[in-house]
Scaffold this active site. Structure first.
Site, PDB file in Angstrom:
ATOM      1  N   ASP A 148      -7.013   4.069  -4.654  1.00  0.00           N
ATOM      2  CA  ASP A 148      -7.560   3.908  -3.219  1.00  0.00           C
ATOM      3  C   ASP A 148      -8.298   5.182  -2.775  1.00  0.00           C
ATOM      4  O   ASP A 148      -8.270   6.381  -3.949  1.00  0.00           O
ATOM      5  CB  ASP A 148      -6.465   3.502  -2.098  1.00  0.00           C
ATOM      6  CG  ASP A 148      -7.519   3.226  -0.656  1.00  0.00           C
ATOM      7  OD1 ASP A 148      -7.629   2.130  -0.697  1.00  0.00           O
ATOM      8  OD2 ASP A 148      -7.976   3.798  -0.115  1.00  0.00           O
ATOM      9  N   LYS A 166       1.105  -1.155   0.224  1.00  0.00           N
ATOM     10  CA  LYS A 166       0.244   0.295  -0.078  1.00  0.00           C
ATOM     11  C   LYS A 166       0.885   1.352   0.033  1.00  0.00           C
ATOM     12  O   LYS A 166       2.611   1.150   0.625  1.00  0.00           O
ATOM     13  CB  LYS A 166      -1.195  -0.143   1.182  1.00  0.00           C
ATOM     14  CG  LYS A 166      -2.026   0.713   1.089  1.00  0.00           C
ATOM     15  CD  LYS A 166      -3.188  -0.070   0.467  1.00  0.00           C
ATOM     16  CE  LYS A 166      -4.739   1.101   0.090  1.00  0.00           C
ATOM     17  NZ  LYS A 166      -5.353  -0.541  -0.361  1.00  0.00           N
TER      18      LYS A 166
HETATM   19  N1  GLU Z   1      -7.602   0.278  -2.690  1.00  0.00           N
HETATM   20  C1  GLU Z   1      -8.263  -1.599  -2.816  1.00  0.00           C
HETATM   21  C2  GLU Z   1      -8.280  -1.869  -1.726  1.00  0.00           C
HETATM   22  O1  GLU Z   1      -7.720  -1.307  -1.004  1.00  0.00           O
HETATM   23  C3  GLU Z   1      -7.295  -1.820  -4.266  1.00  0.00           C
HETATM   24  C4  GLU Z   1      -5.756  -2.122  -4.294  1.00  0.00           C
HETATM   25  C5  GLU Z   1      -5.342  -3.170  -5.398  1.00  0.00           C
HETATM   26  O2  GLU Z   1      -7.063  -2.743  -6.788  1.00  0.00           O
HETATM   27  O3  GLU Z   1      -4.149  -2.833  -5.960  1.00  0.00           O
HETATM   28  O4  GLU Z   1      -8.217  -2.787  -2.031  1.00  0.00           O
END
Ligand code: GLU
Length: 448
Positions: free
Chosen positions: A166, A126
């Site tokens: 996100d 992340k």
């Molecule tokens: N931010 C999204 C999550 O919390 C998507 C992450 C992604 O697609 O890599 O899963």
């Protein structure tokens, strides 16, 4: 057992005590996974969970950019590369003033389990920045994204780490980030997901997190012989996840009566129909305005300032805004009003005390790492299509998304169903199912 859990958490707190959200996420996992480890010799005595709470790598970097007034702004950029045992790091980027290392470590830790649950080969990561996109011009957003990628590019790659969106990072931001990555590397590659349809994106990716949250809730309701038909549904948030959770709820015959943002919530007891939802999508995605504007166009609805929608009577609640947006008192109110199902579209929106209330009341409760996994799962499908240099149809991607959500539901039953009472603890199920796959890969690869 309590001693073992306490000893483990004391150690984690000693090392990360100032990181409240990260500790919260670890606590929830430790309480369900440590008893499982102790009961299974292959995992016991190998410090496997201790290895999993330590990021493989965490990067912070300076992001300088020039605003429209010509002033130099300085923000902080981050990427937490948590675990790559089952695939390259994968997870979104969040641009929000609340972003800290604690927030990103909690999100990256959750992501490891979530990605494992999707059944696709993706590790967890992340990233993001404390940059606030609110009120910024398109040019400022572009300059910030370009500056951010001018450092991040050296840490990511289509076989190393694949970021996505996100909170605060949607299609517009992914475009600017991709443009700078492509320029610096001189290669067109699937290094980000959530891309536009004409340059490597996947159909259904924008809808996937919200749709998946509702597909998962539908699976939970089916275990009780129930469905969305005729149910009153309260949704928080009004961004990408909330919008498509609302759309799918309406498809399945539910009545959505609330949406919210950081300034408060709107309640429309007549129901937010497809036309009203189109209005909300333009309001939020094009005009980038506040949800309170809704009541100017639909005066029968009301806006309640500075509150969350959990006080509104409903059958189903879908928290789709942000972490810790639903506390113990909110849980009490939902239960008192007869809520039977909570499916999390956001990451860790319910506090630990709220989850305890839901479990005590034996209602259907799905943690985000299971119920919101449809977003990253469809990112995985975007990566597959990029590798194949091929595009699946809308129906094909939607079918695969439905299958994945159903498989995650099955995995939660396998590891979370109490054989005596029949109650399904989806938190326990998701944590153990997510853990097993990652732990097996780590054991196979040795101490690295
Ligand atoms: N931010 C999204 C999550 O919390 C998507 C992450 C992604 O697609 O890599 O899963």
């Amino acid at each position: 057992m309590e001693e073992i859990i306490k000893g483990f958490l004391d150690l984690v707190k000693e090392r990360n005590g100032h990181e409240a959200e990260f500790i919260q996420a670890v606590e929830e996992v430790a309480e369900t996974v440590l008893p499982y480890i102790v009961q299974h010799d292959i995992y016991h005595g190998k410090n496997i969970l201790l290895r999993m709470v330590e990021p493989e790598r965490a990067i912070t970097f300076r992001v300088n950019w020039v605003d429209d007034k010509g002033e130099i702004q300085v923000n902080r950029g981050y990427r937490v590369q948590m675990n790559s045992a089952i695939g390259p790091y994968k997870g979104g980027l969040r641009f929000h003033p609340s972003v800290t290392m604690s927030i990103l470590k909690f999100l990256a830790f959750e992501q490891v389990f979530k990605n494992s649950l999707t059944t696709l080969p993706m590790g967890g990561g992340k990233g993001g920045s404390d940059f606030d996109p609110k009120g910024k011009s398109d040019n400022e957003i572009m300059r910030f994204c370009h500056a951010f990628m001018s450092e991040l590019f050296r840490h990511i790659g289509s076989n190393t780490d694949i970021p996505a969106g996100d909170i605060g990072v949607g299609g517009r931001e992914i475009g600017f980030l991709f443009g700078m990555y492509k320029k610096l590397r001189n290669e067109f590659t699937g290094v980000l997901t959530g891309k536009g349809m004409t340059w490597g994106g996947s159909l259904i990716r924008p809808e996937a997190t919200g749709y998946g949250t509702v597909y998962f809730a539908d699976k939970m309701l089916q275990t009780k012989g129930d469905s969305f038909k005729g149910k009153t549904v309260v949704i928080s948030g009004s961004g990408n996840v909330a919008q498509y959770a609302a759309e799918k709820t309406i498809h399945l015959g539910g009545k959505v009566i609330t949406l919210s943002d950081s300034s408060g919530y709107i309640v429309d007891h007549e129901g937010i129909d497809p036309d009203k939802l189109t209005f909300v999508m333009t309001l939020k995605n094009v005009k980038r305005a506040r949800i309170s504007e809704y009541v100017k166009t639909y005066p029968k609805a009301t806006f309640v300032a500075n509150k969350t929608p959990w006080e509104v009577k409903c059958d189903i609640a879908l928290p789709c805004a942000t972490q810790n947006e639903l506390n113990e008192n909110d849980a009490d109110m939902l239960l008192k009003n007869g809520c039977i199902c909570v499916s999390e579209g956001a990451n860790m929106p319910s506090t630990k005390a709220a989850i305890t209330k839901f479990h005590e009341a034996k209602i259907l409760f799905a943690p985000g790492k299971a119920s919101n996994a449809g977003g990253v799962a469809t990112s995985g499908l975007e990566m597959t299509q990029n590798s194949l240099r091929y595009n699946w149809s809308r129906a094909e991607v939607d079918e695969k998304l439905k299958d994945i959500m159903s498989n995650i539901h099955d995995a939660c039953i396998e590891y979370g169903k109490d054989e005596k009472t029949g109650y399904i603890d989806y938190v326990k199920g998701a944590n153990i199912a997510g853990f097993v796959k990652v732990a097996d890969a780590m054991l196979a690869q040795g101490v690295v």
